[in-house]
Design a protein around this motif. Structure first.
Motif, PDB file in Angstrom:
ATOM      1  N   ARG A  14     -14.128  29.661 -28.469  1.00  0.00           N
ATOM      2  CA  ARG A  14     -15.136  28.674 -28.064  1.00  0.00           C
ATOM      3  C   ARG A  14     -14.612  27.820 -26.908  1.00  0.00           C
ATOM      4  NH1 ARG A  14     -15.960  28.763 -33.574  1.00  0.00           N
ATOM      5  NH2 ARG A  14     -18.057  29.438 -34.130  1.00  0.00           N
ATOM      6  N   PHE A  15     -13.351  27.456 -26.981  1.00  0.00           N
ATOM      7  CA  PHE A  15     -12.732  26.638 -25.942  1.00  0.00           C
ATOM      8  C   PHE A  15     -12.808  27.324 -24.579  1.00  0.00           C
ATOM      9  CE2 PHE A  15      -8.959  25.245 -23.546  1.00  0.00           C
ATOM     10  CZ  PHE A  15      -9.197  23.878 -23.505  1.00  0.00           C
ATOM     11  N   LEU A  16     -12.649  28.635 -24.562  1.00  0.00           N
ATOM     12  CA  LEU A  16     -12.699  29.390 -23.304  1.00  0.00           C
ATOM     13  C   LEU A  16     -14.114  29.835 -22.937  1.00  0.00           C
ATOM     14  CD1 LEU A  16      -9.555  31.653 -23.783  1.00  0.00           C
ATOM     15  CD2 LEU A  16      -9.763  29.645 -22.322  1.00  0.00           C
ATOM     16  N   ALA A  17     -14.879  30.265 -23.926  1.00  0.00           N
ATOM     17  CA  ALA A  17     -16.182  30.868 -23.650  1.00  0.00           C
ATOM     18  C   ALA A  17     -17.223  29.859 -23.173  1.00  0.00           C
ATOM     19  CB  ALA A  17     -16.690  31.595 -24.894  1.00  0.00           C
ATOM     20  N   ARG A  18     -17.223  28.676 -23.741  1.00  0.00           N
ATOM     21  CA  ARG A  18     -18.251  27.702 -23.336  1.00  0.00           C
ATOM     22  C   ARG A  18     -18.146  27.334 -21.864  1.00  0.00           C
ATOM     23  NH1 ARG A  18     -18.341  24.138 -28.815  1.00  0.00           N
ATOM     24  NH2 ARG A  18     -19.803  25.450 -29.930  1.00  0.00           N
ATOM     25  N   PRO A  19     -16.978  26.990 -21.346  1.00  0.00           N
ATOM     26  CA  PRO A  19     -16.907  26.703 -19.906  1.00  0.00           C
ATOM     27  C   PRO A  19     -17.237  27.917 -19.043  1.00  0.00           C
ATOM     28  CG  PRO A  19     -14.937  25.895 -21.007  1.00  0.00           C
ATOM     29  CD  PRO A  19     -15.709  26.674 -22.012  1.00  0.00           C
TER      30      PRO A  19
ATOM     31  N   GLY B 135     -26.860  34.448 -24.060  1.00  0.00           N
ATOM     32  CA  GLY B 135     -25.602  33.737 -24.319  1.00  0.00           C
ATOM     33  C   GLY B 135     -25.828  32.285 -24.709  1.00  0.00           C
ATOM     34  N   VAL B 136     -26.692  31.604 -23.981  1.00  0.00           N
ATOM     35  CA  VAL B 136     -26.921  30.196 -24.325  1.00  0.00           C
ATOM     36  C   VAL B 136     -27.741  30.060 -25.606  1.00  0.00           C
ATOM     37  CG1 VAL B 136     -26.555  29.235 -22.031  1.00  0.00           C
ATOM     38  CG2 VAL B 136     -28.840  29.948 -22.682  1.00  0.00           C
ATOM     39  N   LEU B 137     -28.578  31.055 -25.930  1.00  0.00           N
ATOM     40  CA  LEU B 137     -29.275  31.017 -27.220  1.00  0.00           C
ATOM     41  C   LEU B 137     -28.277  31.151 -28.366  1.00  0.00           C
ATOM     42  CD1 LEU B 137     -32.526  33.074 -26.536  1.00  0.00           C
ATOM     43  CD2 LEU B 137     -32.356  30.640 -27.065  1.00  0.00           C
ATOM     44  N   LEU B 138     -27.288  32.013 -28.206  1.00  0.00           N
ATOM     45  CA  LEU B 138     -26.231  32.107 -29.224  1.00  0.00           C
ATOM     46  C   LEU B 138     -25.469  30.783 -29.338  1.00  0.00           C
ATOM     47  CD1 LEU B 138     -24.754  35.669 -28.650  1.00  0.00           C
ATOM     48  CD2 LEU B 138     -25.932  34.833 -30.678  1.00  0.00           C
ATOM     49  N   ALA B 139     -25.173  30.173 -28.205  1.00  0.00           N
ATOM     50  CA  ALA B 139     -24.475  28.879 -28.226  1.00  0.00           C
ATOM     51  C   ALA B 139     -25.349  27.796 -28.863  1.00  0.00           C
ATOM     52  CB  ALA B 139     -24.085  28.467 -26.808  1.00  0.00           C
ATOM     53  N   ALA B 140     -26.663  27.909 -28.714  1.00  0.00           N
ATOM     54  CA  ALA B 140     -27.569  26.901 -29.279  1.00  0.00           C
ATOM     55  C   ALA B 140     -27.584  26.934 -30.801  1.00  0.00           C
ATOM     56  CB  ALA B 140     -28.980  27.100 -28.741  1.00  0.00           C
TER      57      ALA B 140
ATOM     58  N   GLY C 273     -19.890  23.015 -21.125  1.00  0.00           N
ATOM     59  CA  GLY C 273     -18.527  23.333 -20.713  1.00  0.00           C
ATOM     60  C   GLY C 273     -17.493  22.425 -21.346  1.00  0.00           C
ATOM     61  N   LEU C 274     -17.847  21.161 -21.531  1.00  0.00           N
ATOM     62  CA  LEU C 274     -16.932  20.200 -22.147  1.00  0.00           C
ATOM     63  C   LEU C 274     -16.962  20.247 -23.675  1.00  0.00           C
ATOM     64  CD1 LEU C 274     -17.649  17.146 -19.824  1.00  0.00           C
ATOM     65  CD2 LEU C 274     -15.580  18.565 -19.871  1.00  0.00           C
ATOM     66  N   GLY C 275     -17.937  20.958 -24.242  1.00  0.00           N
ATOM     67  CA  GLY C 275     -18.061  21.040 -25.693  1.00  0.00           C
ATOM     68  C   GLY C 275     -18.697  19.806 -26.306  1.00  0.00           C
ATOM     69  N   LYS C 276     -19.444  19.052 -25.523  1.00  0.00           N
ATOM     70  CA  LYS C 276     -20.124  17.852 -26.012  1.00  0.00           C
ATOM     71  C   LYS C 276     -21.613  18.159 -26.154  1.00  0.00           C
ATOM     72  CE  LYS C 276     -16.375  15.461 -25.594  1.00  0.00           C
ATOM     73  NZ  LYS C 276     -15.575  15.258 -26.755  1.00  0.00           N
ATOM     74  N   LEU C 277     -22.187  17.825 -27.292  1.00  0.00           N
ATOM     75  CA  LEU C 277     -23.604  18.105 -27.561  1.00  0.00           C
ATOM     76  C   LEU C 277     -23.937  19.555 -27.202  1.00  0.00           C
ATOM     77  CD1 LEU C 277     -25.174  14.850 -26.062  1.00  0.00           C
ATOM     78  CD2 LEU C 277     -24.775  15.330 -28.473  1.00  0.00           C
ATOM     79  N   SER C 278     -23.068  20.448 -27.595  1.00  0.00           N
ATOM     80  CA  SER C 278     -23.149  21.847 -27.176  1.00  0.00           C
ATOM     81  C   SER C 278     -24.466  22.515 -27.540  1.00  0.00           C
ATOM     82  CB  SER C 278     -22.009  22.646 -27.792  1.00  0.00           C
ATOM     83  OG  SER C 278     -20.782  22.135 -27.388  1.00  0.00           O
ATOM     84  N   ARG C 279     -24.951  22.277 -28.748  1.00  0.00           N
ATOM     85  CA  ARG C 279     -26.183  22.954 -29.173  1.00  0.00           C
ATOM     86  C   ARG C 279     -27.383  22.442 -28.393  1.00  0.00           C
ATOM     87  NH1 ARG C 279     -26.526  22.968 -35.420  1.00  0.00           N
ATOM     88  NH2 ARG C 279     -28.069  24.564 -35.003  1.00  0.00           N
ATOM     89  N   PHE C 280     -27.449  21.154 -28.170  1.00  0.00           N
ATOM     90  CA  PHE C 280     -28.539  20.593 -27.372  1.00  0.00           C
ATOM     91  C   PHE C 280     -28.461  21.095 -25.931  1.00  0.00           C
ATOM     92  CE2 PHE C 280     -29.887  17.243 -24.399  1.00  0.00           C
ATOM     93  CZ  PHE C 280     -31.249  17.238 -24.687  1.00  0.00           C
ATOM     94  N   ALA C 281     -27.269  21.037 -25.359  1.00  0.00           N
ATOM     95  CA  ALA C 281     -27.082  21.491 -23.976  1.00  0.00           C
ATOM     96  C   ALA C 281     -27.451  22.963 -23.834  1.00  0.00           C
ATOM     97  CB  ALA C 281     -25.634  21.269 -23.545  1.00  0.00           C
ATOM     98  N   ALA C 282     -27.066  23.776 -24.787  1.00  0.00           N
ATOM     99  CA  ALA C 282     -27.393  25.205 -24.733  1.00  0.00           C
ATOM    100  C   ALA C 282     -28.899  25.432 -24.835  1.00  0.00           C
ATOM    101  CB  ALA C 282     -26.665  25.948 -25.844  1.00  0.00           C
ATOM    102  N   THR C 283     -29.582  24.623 -25.599  1.00  0.00           N
ATOM    103  CA  THR C 283     -31.044  24.744 -25.705  1.00  0.00           C
ATOM    104  C   THR C 283     -31.696  24.415 -24.369  1.00  0.00           C
ATOM    105  OG1 THR C 283     -30.930  24.150 -28.046  1.00  0.00           O
ATOM    106  CG2 THR C 283     -33.078  23.950 -26.973  1.00  0.00           C
TER     107      THR C 283
END
Length: 171
Positions: free
Chosen positions: A5-10, A121-126, A70-80
Motif C-alpha cells: 500500500r505504501f508503494l502502490a498508492r503513490p 485501480g482507484v475503485l479498488l483503492a476506494a 498518494g500520501l495515504g490520507k483520506l484514501s478511500r474518499f480520495a480514490a472515490t
C-alpha cells in the motif's frame, strides 16, 4: 500500512496528480475538450459557472485527491473522487479522439484501456479498508454486541425482581 500500500498508492496517484496539474495549467484547452459535459453540468448547477471555472475545479479535485491518495490520507474518499474524474476523462477522451485513421483508432483504444485500468485501480483503492473492518461492519457488530449485553442484563434484572417479589410475598 503495508509495504504494498505504501508503494502502490503513490504510484497510482501520480498519474492523477500530473493530469490535474495539466488541467489547471491549460484550463482553456481542458474547457474546450470537456465542453459538451461541462455545458450540461453548468446548466444544472444552481449558480452560474463558466466552463473554464468548472475545468479548473475538476483539475483541482484531481490534483488534490491524487495528492491525498498518494500520501495515504483520506484514501478511500480520495480514490472515490478519482474514480469519478477518471470515468469522466474516459468518456471525454473517447468522444474527442481522432478516428479518421487506423493509428488514431488504435491510439483511441489504447487511451480508453489505460483510463479503464486507472478507474479500476482507484475503485479498488476506494473499497480498500487496509485490513481493518469498515465503519458499517463495526457499527453492525457493535449494535449486535450491545443487544446481547442488554438482553443479558434485562434477564438478570428480571430474575432478581422475581426473586425479590417471591421473597416479599412468601415472607
Amino acid at each position: 500500512m503495508s509495504v504494498i500500500r505504501f508503494l502502490a498508492r503513490p504510484m497510482l496517484a501520480s498519474s492523477f496528480v500530473v493530469a490535474g496539474l495539466d488541467k489547471l495549467r491549460n484550463a482553456d484547452d481542458t474547457a474546450k475538450q470537456l465542453s459538451p459535459v461541462l455545458r450540461r453540468a453548468s446548466e444544472s448547477l444552481p449558480f452560474k459557472a463558466d466552463e473554464k471555472t468548472l475545468a479548473r475545479v475538476i483539475g483541482g479535485a484531481q490534483l488534490g485527491a491524487g495528492a491525498l491518495l498518494g500520501l495515504g490520507k483520506l484514501s478511500r474518499f480520495a480514490a472515490t473522487v478519482l474514480a469519478v474524474t477518471s470515468a469522466l476523462n474516459s468518456y471525454v477522451e473517447w468522444r474527442s479522439a481522432d478516428i479518421s485513421t487506423k493509428e488514431g483508432r488504435s491510439a483511441r483504444k489504447a487511451r480508453l484501456l489505460k483510463n479503464i485500468s486507472l478507474t479500476g485501480g482507484v475503485l479498488l483503492a476506494a473499497v480498500d479498508t487496509a485490513g481493518r473492518p469498515s465503519i458499517a461492519w463495526r457499527a453492525e457488530h457493535l449494535a449486535a454486541d450491545a443487544k446481547k449485553v442488554t438482553g443479558k442484563q434485562i434477564k438478570r434484572a428480571d430474575k432478581a425482581v422475581r426473586k425479590a417479589v417471591d421473597n416479599a410475598v412468601g415472607a
